[in-house]
Write an enzyme that holds these catalytic residues in place. Structure first.
Site, PDB file in Angstrom:
ATOM      1  N   ASP A 289       0.804  -1.228   0.000  1.00  0.00           N
ATOM      2  CA  ASP A 289       0.000   0.000   0.000  1.00  0.00           C
ATOM      3  C   ASP A 289       0.830   1.268   0.000  1.00  0.00           C
ATOM      4  OD1 ASP A 289       0.700  -0.473   2.880  1.00  0.00           O
ATOM      5  OD2 ASP A 289      -0.531   1.318   3.178  1.00  0.00           O
TER       6      ASP A 289
ATOM      7  N   TYR B  35      -5.299   0.430   9.530  1.00  0.00           N
ATOM      8  CA  TYR B  35      -6.445   0.734   8.668  1.00  0.00           C
ATOM      9  C   TYR B  35      -7.744   0.350   9.375  1.00  0.00           C
ATOM     10  CZ  TYR B  35      -3.519   1.814   4.616  1.00  0.00           C
ATOM     11  OH  TYR B  35      -2.637   2.394   3.750  1.00  0.00           O
TER      12      TYR B  35
ATOM     13  N   GLU C 290       5.652   9.956   2.923  1.00  0.00           N
ATOM     14  CA  GLU C 290       5.239   8.622   2.493  1.00  0.00           C
ATOM     15  C   GLU C 290       4.114   8.749   1.467  1.00  0.00           C
ATOM     16  OE1 GLU C 290       4.577   4.197   4.345  1.00  0.00           O
ATOM     17  OE2 GLU C 290       4.013   5.917   5.575  1.00  0.00           O
TER      18      GLU C 290
ATOM     19  N   ASP D  37       5.989   0.292   2.898  1.00  0.00           N
ATOM     20  CA  ASP D  37       6.318  -0.904   3.646  1.00  0.00           C
ATOM     21  C   ASP D  37       5.857  -2.130   2.871  1.00  0.00           C
ATOM     22  OD1 ASP D  37       3.553  -0.653   3.976  1.00  0.00           O
ATOM     23  OD2 ASP D  37       3.844   0.477   5.814  1.00  0.00           O
TER      24      ASP D  37
END
Length: 560
Positions: free
Chosen positions: A115, A267, A520, A118
């Site tokens: 995603d 999430y 990120e 990572d």
């Protein structure tokens, strides 16, 4: 990625407002072309002029290459691939990874997307990414094809849907995560060297996950539309999975983060699952034309919050604004029975409340009625990865402006009685895209690899370490922190096409690998921009042909 990084509806006041209402369960524009051009030009000037006086806007006068941005955006999805990479792989610094995913559980879960920076494969944001990629192609597929990028776009969608087919191992079973965020974050290493846990987690009848199953159903239904002409057999397979997943999600209701505790810090489904059920039903209606799916959206409108919530964000977690805009489309196009009309009108009211919140034109609802705007004009929801809300808002605004144009509707009605010219809706969408590309006070493109100035220290493990193909020497779990993470130099690999978290509410941005809130990138940041870049490339070409005046927004994609 960091724990609790993903933005939620409860993270800040104002993300959800106006909740008290819930109590229970192609036409052409009729305006002349010259007037159209004038109205859009005025609207664009008004939107761009909404930033505070006295702040520079970087390369405001620079004409952006939306074609270049489109090409780069699709490269990013290749950088995020997990699994065995194909010979056609264009991002050469990546290699095979995650080849034993699912092995311990006796299921093949090789493939899919990481995603962010990572190596965990989170099902909910991955599915939302694929839904938005598919929606981009449904609305602007002709524009993507005209730019010569349709093949790459279809590959990006299929890389996700192929994985979902694997992950949906039985009608009432869906594998929703591979990897563990906690152990993953303890390490800084290339995906090719992964030594972290690859434990897989699923939802089923006894451990429901209506949100992740519903979003995956939406993704596969939307993708079935995308592949309907190019690969009808595959489209039929996707639709079959989508229908099964929706039935599973609706019959065995529950939040997936209650079944998979490991996802809660990353999430968590703060908005619950009701928005995903409405969202999936609307995509299944669009894919099949079956009235029972629309009946579901109408019958559940009140008790599921579809016509009750007025929410100022659209994201991997909160789908209400998208639900409301899709429902409003059906009303505007007349694709409904008489019994549906009054409820669809309520959906449209909430859709326009979202649109007006982005425009800052709601006069009713208090301090939370409108979205904050940075001095440079960026829509601002919260400090952590704010760009996800910018790109998703730009897409929704653009799609809704197209729906209005096709229906010949010239105005949007805002809370409190204000009326806004429809041209302002797309003007704001375009302004947000241009902000991402560098029309901002810092003159920084937040699309990595685009323009002369963009983030060089993206918080991304694979991009920040020497490519595996150049050095196959094993890099251990913490070795990456020791030798690569803290370096002040630019990443050795450019994460082309990634859209990073972006600046704060004052347009400030620190290009630092440790500043993961801003540096990120996530797949769902870039996904909505595929359609936007393609549409704007077509419009820019038309502007060059007609002169310098911005042309109006209109979709060239076939009606679906």
């Amino acid at each position: 990625m960091r724990a609790a990084r993903r933005a939620h509806a409860s993270d800040s006041p104002g993300a959800m407002s106006g909740a008290g209402a819930a109590s229970s369960c192609r036409h052409r524009r009729s305006i002349g072309a010259a007037l159209q051009l004038l109205l859009v030009a005025v609207a664009a000037a008004a939107v761009l002029g909404g930033a505070e006086a006295g702040t520079g806007t970087g390369n405001n006068n620079k004409a952006h290459s939306y074609e270049d941005a489109l090409q780069k955006s699709l490269l990013y999805f290749e950088a995020q691939r997990s699994g065995r990479l194909p010979h056609s792989q264009r991002v050469a610094w990546r290699h095979h990874s995650g080849l034993t995913d699912g092995l311990e559980q006796g299921v093949d879960l090789v493939g899919g997307y990481y995603d962010a920076g990572d190596h965990v494969k989170f099902g909910l944001p991955m599915a939302f990414t694929v839904t938005m990629l598919s929606w981009s192609l449904i609305e602007y597929g002709d524009d993507v094809a005209a730019a010569g990028e349709l093949g790459h776009a279809l590959e990006a969608v299929k890389w996700g849907t192929d994985y979902f087919i694997k992950a949906h191992t039985s009608p009432d079973e869906l594998w929703a995560e591979v990897g563990d965020g906690d152990t993953d974050h303890y390490c800084w290493q290339r995906p090719e060297d992964m030594t972290t846990s690859r434990q897989a987690y699923k939802v089923d009848r006894d451990h429901p996950g209506s949100d992740v199953a519903g979003e995956t159903a939406a993704a596969m239904a939307a993708a079935s539309i995308v592949f309907r002409d190019a690969n009808p057999h595959y489209a039929h397979l996707l639709l079959h999975h989508a229908q099964q997943l929706f039935e599973f999600a609706d019959k065995y209701r529950g939040k997936y983060d209650s079944s998979i505790a490991e996802v809660k810090s990353y999430y968590a489904s703060v908005s619950g699952y009701k928005d995903e059920l409405l969202w999936a039903a609307l995509w299944l209606h669009r894919a099949t034309g079956r009235a029972d799916y629309l009946d579901y959206v109408v019958d559940k409108a009140d008790c599921f919050g579809g016509t009750g919530w007025a929410i100022n964000e659209f994201s991997w977690d909160v789908k209400y604004a998208g639900v409301q805009i899709l429902a409003a489309r059906l009303l505007l196009r007349g694709e409904h029975a008489a019994r549906h009309r009054s409820t669809l009108e309520q959906y449209r009211e909430k859709a326009e409340r979202y649109v007006c919140a982005c425009l800052g034109r709601n006069m009713d609802g208090g301090a939370d009625a409108n979205v904050e705007r940075s001095p440079g004009g960026m829509l601002y929801i919260r400090q952590w990865n704010n760009m996800q809300y910018v790109t998703s808002a730009a897409f929704l605004l653009s799609a809704y402006s197209d729906y209005l144009a096709e229906a010949g509707v010239r105005t949007v009605s805002c809370a409190g009685g204000a009326t806004v010219p429809a041209e302002e809706v797309f003007a704001l969408a375009r302004a947000q895209v241009d902000y991402v590309l560098g029309t901002n006070p810092r003159g920084v493109s937040y699309l990595v690899g685009y323009g002369p100035k963009y983030p060089n220290r993206v918080h991304h493990r694979a991009a920040s370490i020497v490519p595996y193909k150049h050095s196959k020497e094993f890099i251990g779990c913490t070795q990456g922190f020791d030798h690569w993470f803290g370096r002040r130099s630019s990443n050795p690999n450019v994460l082309v096409g990634a859209i990073v978290g972006g600046p704060d509410r004052r347009d400030r941005f620190r290009d630092n690998r440790e500043n993961y809130m801003q540096t990120e990138a996530c797949t769902y940041n870039t996904a909505p921009m595929v359609g936007m870049f393609a549409k704007l490339h077509r419009m820019a070409r038309q502007e060059r042909e007609q002169g310098s005046t911005p042309v109006t927004s209109s979709s060239t994609a076939a009606a679906v």
